[in-house]
Scaffold this motif. Structure first.
Motif, PDB file in Angstrom:
ATOM      1  N   SER A 168       0.772  -1.342  -0.141  1.00  0.00           N
ATOM      2  CA  SER A 168       0.090   0.093  -0.044  1.00  0.00           C
ATOM      3  C   SER A 168       1.020   1.193  -0.036  1.00  0.00           C
ATOM      4  O   SER A 168       0.790   2.300   0.967  1.00  0.00           O
TER       5      SER A 168
ATOM      6  N   THR B   1      -2.986   1.133  -4.779  1.00  0.00           N
ATOM      7  CA  THR B   1      -3.695   0.157  -5.117  1.00  0.00           C
ATOM      8  C   THR B   1      -2.975  -0.981  -6.066  1.00  0.00           C
ATOM      9  O   THR B   1      -3.662  -2.143  -6.219  1.00  0.00           O
TER      10      THR B   1
ATOM     11  N   ASN C 232      -5.098  -0.131   6.041  1.00  0.00           N
ATOM     12  CA  ASN C 232      -6.202  -0.868   6.591  1.00  0.00           C
ATOM     13  C   ASN C 232      -7.058  -1.517   5.613  1.00  0.00           C
ATOM     14  O   ASN C 232      -7.934  -0.686   5.245  1.00  0.00           O
ATOM     15  N   TRP C 233      -6.966  -2.626   5.112  1.00  0.00           N
ATOM     16  CA  TRP C 233      -7.836  -3.068   4.060  1.00  0.00           C
ATOM     17  C   TRP C 233      -9.360  -3.592   4.544  1.00  0.00           C
ATOM     18  O   TRP C 233     -10.272  -3.188   3.587  1.00  0.00           O
ATOM     19  N   ASN C 234      -9.613  -3.950   5.860  1.00  0.00           N
ATOM     20  CA  ASN C 234     -10.910  -4.067   6.134  1.00  0.00           C
ATOM     21  C   ASN C 234     -10.616  -4.000   7.803  1.00  0.00           C
ATOM     22  O   ASN C 234      -9.681  -3.590   8.498  1.00  0.00           O
ATOM     23  N   SER C 235     -11.904  -4.449   8.653  1.00  0.00           N
ATOM     24  CA  SER C 235     -11.637  -4.463  10.070  1.00  0.00           C
ATOM     25  C   SER C 235     -10.694  -5.318  10.566  1.00  0.00           C
ATOM     26  O   SER C 235     -10.237  -5.300  11.669  1.00  0.00           O
TER      27      SER C 235
ATOM     28  N   ASN D 131      -7.533  -6.815   8.606  1.00  0.00           N
ATOM     29  CA  ASN D 131      -6.489  -6.982   8.001  1.00  0.00           C
ATOM     30  C   ASN D 131      -5.620  -5.810   7.557  1.00  0.00           C
ATOM     31  O   ASN D 131      -6.228  -4.768   6.955  1.00  0.00           O
ATOM     32  N   HIS D 132      -4.432  -5.741   7.853  1.00  0.00           N
ATOM     33  CA  HIS D 132      -3.300  -4.852   7.492  1.00  0.00           C
ATOM     34  C   HIS D 132      -2.057  -5.489   7.002  1.00  0.00           C
ATOM     35  O   HIS D 132      -1.546  -6.316   7.713  1.00  0.00           O
TER      36      HIS D 132
ATOM     37  N   ASP E  75      -0.226  -7.893   9.678  1.00  0.00           N
ATOM     38  CA  ASP E  75      -0.591  -9.258   9.543  1.00  0.00           C
ATOM     39  C   ASP E  75       0.691 -10.028   9.440  1.00  0.00           C
ATOM     40  O   ASP E  75       0.384 -11.395   9.249  1.00  0.00           O
TER      41      ASP E  75
END
Length: 291
Positions: free
Chosen positions: A205, A232, A262-265, A267-268, A272
């Motif tokens: 990212s 992206t 922060n791809w979702n609640s 995952n990073h 990770d």
């Protein structure tokens, strides 16, 4: 009222054709292109690898004669003058001479002078005959626009380079390069280098800006296709042509790249990492530049 985080920044990659050994001419033409990029609104400008000397050395003595010290060499001084006058940041590839040692380097220059140097870690082909492998690690340079890392050409084939730059806090990695045709390239498809840097931008990212050269030098062709990749993983400018000098420009938001990790609640891509299975820094030494 909510704080506004968005900051648009114009980046320029200068696709350039050095003329081997014509140092003064290459310097003057590089500055002319920097001026054009600044006129177009660029605040960060990237030039190719070994842009002052050319690439295809035939002896170490030839490489030594065309190398310059940093920060006191004529090219760094000239680039620093234009960076100060146009209030921009430059990342430019240069053959660096330090005593009796040579490095394939990139100098990072801001409006207030030289921020530092990156020395290529992974040497390609005959570079091993002329240059020492880089000994400065993967520095990340703080600027008002964001934190900038650097890689040079073959470094891009090592995902560790981009991951460690991300761990050090880089929002943008600038890549001066001299891409050549490589084994396995498929006719009619873009260079594998473009795909590698798109993947690295996505998985970390971060924004990656690649400034390649064009032309054929002493029988060696170069592939061009400079590009700027958004966080992206998709190009936001380029790829450029394979054979012409041109300026690749894109407006990016480096703060958006950092927030988008922060791809979702859950995952990073940096948090990770399974550092209980593999080393957090992949064997690299910690840096005092880490934010």
């Amino acid at each position: 009222m909510a704080a506004k985080h968005e900051e648009k920044l114009m980046i320029a990659c200068l696709q350039f054709e050095p003329r081997f050994g014509e140092v003064a001419d290459n310097r003057a033409r590089s500055i002319a292109m920097i001026e054009q990029a600044a006129d177009a609104g660029a605040r960060i400008v990237i030039l190719p690898e070994l842009v002052i000397s050319g690439y295809m050395f035939q002896s170490r003595a030839e490489a030594f004669a065309l190398a310059e010290p940093i920060p006191d060499g004529p090219s760094t001084i000239a680039w620093a003058e234009v960076a100060a006058r146009r209030k921009l940041f430059l990342v430019a590839g240069i053959a660096e001479r330090e005593g009796d040692r040579l490095y394939n380097s990139a100098v990072v220059i801001g409006p207030d002078g030289v921020l530092g140097v990156y020395r290529k870690l992974h040497l390609w082909a005959d570079e091993n005959l002329w240059f020492e492998a880089g000994n400065l690690g993967l520095p990340v340079f703080s600027t008002p626009h964001g934190r900038i890392g650097v890689a040079i050409c073959y470094d891009g084939w090592f995902p560790e380079v981009f991951r460690l730059a991300a761990v050090e806090g880089a929002d943008l990695v600038c890549v001066p390069t001299n891409w050549v045709p490589i084994p396995g390239q498929v006719e009619g498809r873009g260079p594998m280098a473009n795909i590698l840097h798109m993947a690295a931008a996505h998985s970390n990212s971060m924004v990656i800006a690649c400034a390649d050269r064009v032309g054929t030098e002493r029988g060696q062709p170069f592939v061009g296709h400079s590009l700027i990749v958004g966080h992206t993983g998709w190009p936001v400018a380029g790829p450029a042509s394979g054979d012409s000098e041109e300026i690749v420009l894109a407006e990016v938001d480096l703060s958006a790249a950092r927030r988008a990790r922060n791809w979702n609640s859950f995952n990073h891509p940096l948090r990770d990492r399974r550092t209980d299975i593999y080393a957090e820094r992949l064997g690299a030494k910690p840096s005092d530049r880490r934010p």
